[in-house]
Design an enzyme around this catalytic site. Structure first.
Site, short mmCIF file in Angstrom:
data_model
loop_
_atom_site.label_atom_id
_atom_site.label_comp_id
_atom_site.label_asym_id
_atom_site.label_seq_id
_atom_site.Cartn_x
_atom_site.Cartn_y
_atom_site.Cartn_z
N SER A 147 36.50 40.58 48.43
CA SER A 147 36.23 40.49 49.87
C SER A 147 34.93 41.14 50.32
O SER A 147 34.59 41.05 51.51
CB SER A 147 37.40 41.10 50.65
OG SER A 147 38.51 40.24 50.63
N LYS A 152 32.65 39.06 52.41
CA LYS A 152 32.73 38.92 53.87
C LYS A 152 31.58 39.61 54.59
O LYS A 152 31.35 39.33 55.78
CB LYS A 152 34.08 39.41 54.37
CG LYS A 152 35.21 38.49 53.91
CD LYS A 152 36.59 39.11 54.04
CE LYS A 152 37.63 38.13 53.51
NZ LYS A 152 38.90 38.79 53.17
N SER A 207 40.20 42.58 56.62
CA SER A 207 39.77 41.68 55.54
C SER A 207 40.52 40.35 55.56
O SER A 207 40.95 39.83 54.54
CB SER A 207 39.92 42.36 54.17
OG SER A 207 39.04 41.80 53.23
#
Length: 363
Positions: A46, A49, A101
């Site tokens: 993640s 992101k 997240s």
């Protein structure tokens, strides 16, 4: 005038940090203080992101309303659980993206900005390349394990630095928690970054975990005006590794003095009023070898009278290549009266033998 900096008062560097990360580094953004396999291509989960958020704030307004598609809602993961038709602002979904997240928020934002996630990912790869992050390739907006999706510790640090330069995003990643409201009600989001409330000076940035990536954390912290970014990939406990990397980085910076506060760096001459010494207004630290840097003084437009401690210009610390590595205020080392009325609207000139300035730097 260029003045070689004197050798700094440095103790031997500490041992390398004891970390479990397969690939990691700590950096000021100008250079790597320590690293391991910094260009190794690995699944990065993640932390993807960060780049997703950068595209979104570049290509959309924070108050735009996003309607969640069935495709986005089906993505799942991240503890937010969007449903088809849910409506939130771009700004609220960025909070879900970066704090909890949320994978479905990533896809919803990608579709809102570019029409399809595939088109959005193409923008991600172009933007990463513009940052110099050419060891990376992105296939999704969220970072779940898929073939061909990877990054490097060095590239993640570059992307994090770009994110922290965006005030709206820097504000979000520094939040321990937030509450957002949309068509489906109010939601409390908790930041998955444990360092925010446990590490002195922590300001972000992004966690990640998948089976393929292991535990990943891109962390940033500021102390005494210096910012460090640590990246830990494939860690047993990424937060512990990131904290150890940041500790090491701050210790290195704390022991490397380029210019000491109060050191002479030049002289301003006002004819016929006289002259005043110019000294460093604060201590400048950095990662280059202090014996290799040079200090130049860029005078401001100042006129007598001058008070001791008054800012009269800028110190610029450079490498022999001309690369600037630090800047700081230069101040008057003493008072200067306007005895002759000279120098009105006049730039102070620089003079002084380099040897006498260097001699004043003896430690």
């Amino acid at each position: 005038m260029l003045v070689p900096a004197a050798p700094a008062r440095t103790a031997p560097l500490p041992p390398h940090p004891a970390v479990t990360c397969a690939a990691c580094l700590v950096t000021t953004g100008d250079g790597v203080l320590w690293g391991r396999e910094v260009d190794s291509r690995r699944a990065n989960a993640s932390t993807t992101k960060m780049l997703t958020a950068l595209i979104v704030v570049r290509d959309a307004e924070l108050d735009e309303v996003v309607s969640t598609s069935r495709n986005a809602a089906a993505t799942g993961g991240g503890g937010f659980d969007l449903r088809p038709g849910d409506r939130f602002t771009v700004g609220d979904l960025l909070h879900a993206l970066l704090l909890s997240s949320s994978n479905d928020a990533a896809v919803a934002l990608a579709e809102h900005v570019a029409g399809t996630e595939q088109a959005f990912v193409a923008r991600m790869n172009r933007l990463a390349g513009s940052f110099g992050a050419r060891g990376s390739h992105f296939v999704t907006s969220h970072g779940l394990d898929v073939p061909g999706h990877y990054s490097t510790a060095r590239d993640l640090a570059r992307i994090a630095l770009a994110l922290l330069r965006r005030p709206a995003l820097a504000e979000i990643v520094a939040l321990p928690s937030a509450t957002i409201a949309g068509s489906s009600g109010t939601h409390r989001l908790v930041n998955t970054n444990p360092l925010l409330e446990t590490y002195e000076g922590a300001i972000g940035v992004k966690t990640g975990y998948t089976a393929g990536a292991g535990d990943v954390l891109v962390a940033a912290a500021e102390r005494r005006g210096r910012r460090l970014i640590a990246v830990a990939m494939g860690s047993s406990v990424a937060s512990e590794d990131a904290a150890a990397l940041l500790d090491y980085g701050f210790l290195v910076l704390g022991r490397t003095v380029l210019v000491e506060e109060g050191e002479p760096v030049g002289e301003l001459v006002f004819d016929p009023s006289g002259a005043t010494a110019v000294v460093a207004g604060r201590t400048l630290r950095g990662i280059p070898d202090p014996a290799r840097v040079e200090v130049s003084l860029v005078p401001a437009r100042v006129t007598p009278p001058l008070a001791e401690g008054e800012t009269v210009g800028t110190m610029v610390v450079t490498l022999p290549t001309g690369e600037v590595v630090a800047r700081g205020p230069a101040v008057a080392g003493g008072e200067l009266d306007d005895h002759g009325g000279g120098g009105a609207g006049f730039f102070g000139s620089l003079r002084g033998a380099a040897a006498s300035v260097v001699g004043a730097r003896s430690w």
